[in-house]
Design a protein around this motif. Sequence first.
Motif, PDB file in Angstrom:
ATOM      1  N   ILE A  41      17.814  -1.125  56.032  1.00 51.01           N
ATOM      2  CA  ILE A  41      18.972  -0.427  56.592  1.00 51.01           C
ATOM      3  C   ILE A  41      19.910  -0.116  55.436  1.00 51.01           C
ATOM      4  CG2 ILE A  41      20.948  -0.595  58.147  1.00 51.01           C
ATOM      5  CD1 ILE A  41      19.302  -2.650  59.776  1.00 51.01           C
ATOM      6  N   ASN A  42      20.234   1.135  55.238  1.00 51.49           N
ATOM      7  CA  ASN A  42      21.045   1.555  54.096  1.00 51.49           C
ATOM      8  C   ASN A  42      22.522   1.604  54.490  1.00 51.49           C
ATOM      9  OD1 ASN A  42      22.357   2.948  52.028  1.00 51.49           O
ATOM     10  ND2 ASN A  42      20.527   4.108  51.527  1.00 51.49           N
ATOM     11  N   ILE A  43      23.236   0.534  54.165  1.00 48.30           N
ATOM     12  CA  ILE A  43      24.644   0.460  54.542  1.00 48.30           C
ATOM     13  C   ILE A  43      25.486   1.465  53.765  1.00 48.30           C
ATOM     14  CG2 ILE A  43      25.220  -1.435  52.964  1.00 48.30           C
ATOM     15  CD1 ILE A  43      26.713  -0.664  56.469  1.00 48.30           C
ATOM     16  N   GLU A  44      25.074   1.790  52.551  1.00 48.12           N
ATOM     17  CA  GLU A  44      25.837   2.766  51.774  1.00 48.12           C
ATOM     18  C   GLU A  44      25.872   4.120  52.493  1.00 48.12           C
ATOM     19  OE1 GLU A  44      24.538  -0.359  48.853  1.00 48.12           O
ATOM     20  OE2 GLU A  44      23.560   0.723  50.478  1.00 48.12           O
ATOM     21  N   ALA A  45      24.730   4.559  53.001  1.00 44.31           N
ATOM     22  CA  ALA A  45      24.678   5.840  53.720  1.00 44.31           C
ATOM     23  C   ALA A  45      25.515   5.781  54.998  1.00 44.31           C
ATOM     24  CB  ALA A  45      23.229   6.198  54.050  1.00 44.31           C
ATOM     25  N   LEU A  68      36.194  -2.637  53.668  1.00 44.34           N
ATOM     26  CA  LEU A  68      36.371  -4.063  53.971  1.00 44.34           C
ATOM     27  C   LEU A  68      35.366  -4.521  55.021  1.00 44.34           C
ATOM     28  CD1 LEU A  68      38.020  -6.689  53.606  1.00 44.34           C
ATOM     29  CD2 LEU A  68      39.491  -5.879  55.467  1.00 44.34           C
ATOM     30  N   ALA A  69      35.166  -3.724  56.064  1.00 46.37           N
ATOM     31  CA  ALA A  69      34.211  -4.077  57.116  1.00 46.37           C
ATOM     32  C   ALA A  69      32.803  -4.206  56.550  1.00 46.37           C
ATOM     33  CB  ALA A  69      34.231  -3.025  58.226  1.00 46.37           C
ATOM     34  N   ALA A  70      32.414  -3.269  55.702  1.00 51.48           N
ATOM     35  CA  ALA A  70      31.080  -3.313  55.101  1.00 51.48           C
ATOM     36  C   ALA A  70      30.936  -4.529  54.190  1.00 51.48           C
ATOM     37  CB  ALA A  70      30.812  -2.026  54.323  1.00 51.48           C
ATOM     38  N   THR A  71      31.970  -4.825  53.425  1.00 50.36           N
ATOM     39  CA  THR A  71      31.923  -5.957  52.498  1.00 50.36           C
ATOM     40  C   THR A  71      31.829  -7.278  53.251  1.00 50.36           C
ATOM     41  OG1 THR A  71      33.212  -4.696  50.899  1.00 50.36           O
ATOM     42  CG2 THR A  71      33.118  -7.082  50.582  1.00 50.36           C
ATOM     43  N   VAL A  72      32.673  -7.454  54.246  1.00 53.64           N
ATOM     44  CA  VAL A  72      32.658  -8.695  55.039  1.00 53.64           C
ATOM     45  C   VAL A  72      31.318  -8.839  55.760  1.00 53.64           C
ATOM     46  CG1 VAL A  72      33.689  -9.868  57.034  1.00 53.64           C
ATOM     47  CG2 VAL A  72      35.162  -8.865  55.272  1.00 53.64           C
ATOM     48  N   GLY A  73      30.841  -7.756  56.343  1.00 53.06           N
ATOM     49  CA  GLY A  73      29.559  -7.801  57.041  1.00 53.06           C
ATOM     50  C   GLY A  73      28.409  -8.168  56.107  1.00 53.06           C
ATOM     51  N   GLN A  74      28.397  -7.560  54.929  1.00 50.75           N
ATOM     52  CA  GLN A  74      27.350  -7.888  53.964  1.00 50.75           C
ATOM     53  C   GLN A  74      27.394  -9.367  53.589  1.00 50.75           C
ATOM     54  OE1 GLN A  74      24.991  -6.035  51.438  1.00 50.75           O
ATOM     55  NE2 GLN A  74      24.663  -5.327  53.522  1.00 50.75           N
ATOM     56  N   MET A  75      28.579  -9.873  53.339  1.00 50.81           N
ATOM     57  CA  MET A  75      28.675 -11.276  52.929  1.00 50.81           C
ATOM     58  C   MET A  75      28.304 -12.226  54.068  1.00 50.81           C
ATOM     59  SD  MET A  75      28.949 -11.174  49.817  1.00 50.81           S
ATOM     60  CE  MET A  75      28.935 -12.944  49.627  1.00 50.81           C
ATOM     61  N   LEU A  76      28.629 -11.861  55.300  1.00 48.14           N
ATOM     62  CA  LEU A  76      28.210 -12.699  56.431  1.00 48.14           C
ATOM     63  C   LEU A  76      26.677 -12.781  56.485  1.00 48.14           C
ATOM     64  CD1 LEU A  76      30.723 -11.614  59.209  1.00 48.14           C
ATOM     65  CD2 LEU A  76      30.632 -13.826  58.021  1.00 48.14           C
ATOM     66  N   GLY A  77      26.029 -11.657  56.275  1.00 45.30           N
ATOM     67  CA  GLY A  77      24.567 -11.649  56.265  1.00 45.30           C
ATOM     68  C   GLY A  77      23.990 -12.370  55.057  1.00 45.30           C
ATOM     69  N   LYS A  78      24.574 -12.161  53.886  1.00 48.01           N
ATOM     70  CA  LYS A  78      24.049 -12.792  52.663  1.00 48.01           C
ATOM     71  C   LYS A  78      24.268 -14.306  52.675  1.00 48.01           C
ATOM     72  CE  LYS A  78      22.708  -8.896  50.967  1.00 48.01           C
ATOM     73  NZ  LYS A  78      21.325  -8.475  51.073  1.00 48.01           N
ATOM     74  N   ILE A  79      25.291 -14.764  53.399  1.00 53.30           N
ATOM     75  CA  ILE A  79      25.490 -16.212  53.532  1.00 53.30           C
ATOM     76  C   ILE A  79      24.269 -16.833  54.203  1.00 53.30           C
ATOM     77  CG2 ILE A  79      26.819 -17.953  54.825  1.00 53.30           C
ATOM     78  CD1 ILE A  79      29.328 -16.251  54.159  1.00 53.30           C
ATOM     79  N   TRP A  91      34.163  -2.010  63.635  1.00 52.92           N
ATOM     80  CA  TRP A  91      33.205  -3.007  64.124  1.00 52.92           C
ATOM     81  C   TRP A  91      31.768  -2.505  64.037  1.00 52.92           C
ATOM     82  CZ3 TRP A  91      35.256  -7.465  63.882  1.00 52.92           C
ATOM     83  CH2 TRP A  91      36.604  -7.630  64.146  1.00 52.92           C
ATOM     84  N   SER A  92      31.590  -1.212  64.214  1.00 53.19           N
ATOM     85  CA  SER A  92      30.249  -0.633  64.087  1.00 53.19           C
ATOM     86  C   SER A  92      29.746  -0.750  62.658  1.00 53.19           C
ATOM     87  CB  SER A  92      30.255   0.834  64.514  1.00 53.19           C
ATOM     88  OG  SER A  92      30.622   0.963  65.858  1.00 53.19           O
ATOM     89  N   VAL A  93      30.628  -0.445  61.706  1.00 57.98           N
ATOM     90  CA  VAL A  93      30.248  -0.562  60.292  1.00 57.98           C
ATOM     91  C   VAL A  93      29.981  -2.020  59.949  1.00 57.98           C
ATOM     92  CG1 VAL A  93      31.105  -0.322  57.919  1.00 57.98           C
ATOM     93  CG2 VAL A  93      31.365   1.561  59.530  1.00 57.98           C
ATOM     94  N   MET A  94      30.799  -2.930  60.452  1.00 54.22           N
ATOM     95  CA  MET A  94      30.567  -4.344  60.159  1.00 54.22           C
ATOM     96  C   MET A  94      29.226  -4.807  60.731  1.00 54.22           C
ATOM     97  SD  MET A  94      32.781  -7.806  60.820  1.00 54.22           S
ATOM     98  CE  MET A  94      34.096  -7.325  59.739  1.00 54.22           C
ATOM     99  N   GLY A  95      28.927  -4.424  61.959  1.00 54.25           N
ATOM    100  CA  GLY A  95      27.644  -4.797  62.558  1.00 54.25           C
ATOM    101  C   GLY A  95      26.466  -4.227  61.795  1.00 54.25           C
ATOM    102  N   ALA A  96      26.577  -2.950  61.409  1.00 53.25           N
ATOM    103  CA  ALA A  96      25.507  -2.327  60.623  1.00 53.25           C
ATOM    104  C   ALA A  96      25.369  -3.008  59.269  1.00 53.25           C
ATOM    105  CB  ALA A  96      25.797  -0.839  60.439  1.00 53.25           C
ATOM    106  N   SER A  97      26.479  -3.441  58.720  1.00 51.28           N
ATOM    107  CA  SER A  97      26.466  -4.106  57.422  1.00 51.28           C
ATOM    108  C   SER A  97      25.787  -5.478  57.493  1.00 51.28           C
ATOM    109  CB  SER A  97      27.898  -4.242  56.901  1.00 51.28           C
ATOM    110  OG  SER A  97      27.901  -4.722  55.593  1.00 51.28           O
TER     111      SER A  97
END
Length: 152
Positions: free
Chosen positions: A19-23, A41-52, A4-10
């Motif tokens: 914010i550098n999600i890769e790092a 998966l958490a990073a990918t889903v989080g990124q797409m939620l933001g990009k939406i 959840w932390s990675v998803m939130g950061a993503s």
Amino acid sequence: MLFWSVMGASIGSALFPLINIEAILVVAVSRAPDAMWGLILAATVGQMLGKILWYWGGMHLDRAPWVNRYLEKPKVEASLAKWHERAEGRPWFTAGLLFVSASTGFPPYAVTAVLAGTLRVPFATFLVTGFLGRGLRFWAVVSGTTSLLDLW
């Protein structure tokens, strides 16, 4: 908790590109290597939620009066018309551009997300290409970094 932390950061990274999600993802995977796929998966889903949100913003850009004034400038109007012409009737070109942007960051994915919304690219095309591209990007970063760390 790390998931959840990675998803939130993503999500934060998708909205604020400084914010550098890769790092963050590499550090998270180094802390929990067995959870690599879940963290990707958490990073990918989080990124797409933001990009939406960027995509949606692009769809509704014309509602802001200052944007309309900007879009009426001949240079901007010509540029948008050029991109619309390139995308219209060429779904594979559009999907390819979105995938390349999502996986490489060139052109910047936040910009292409807004452009996709402005050009009314089908949401499913935006979502699938973005999800696959971001997932591939995060897998490559994590795999490459962990391989380098193993050598060290």
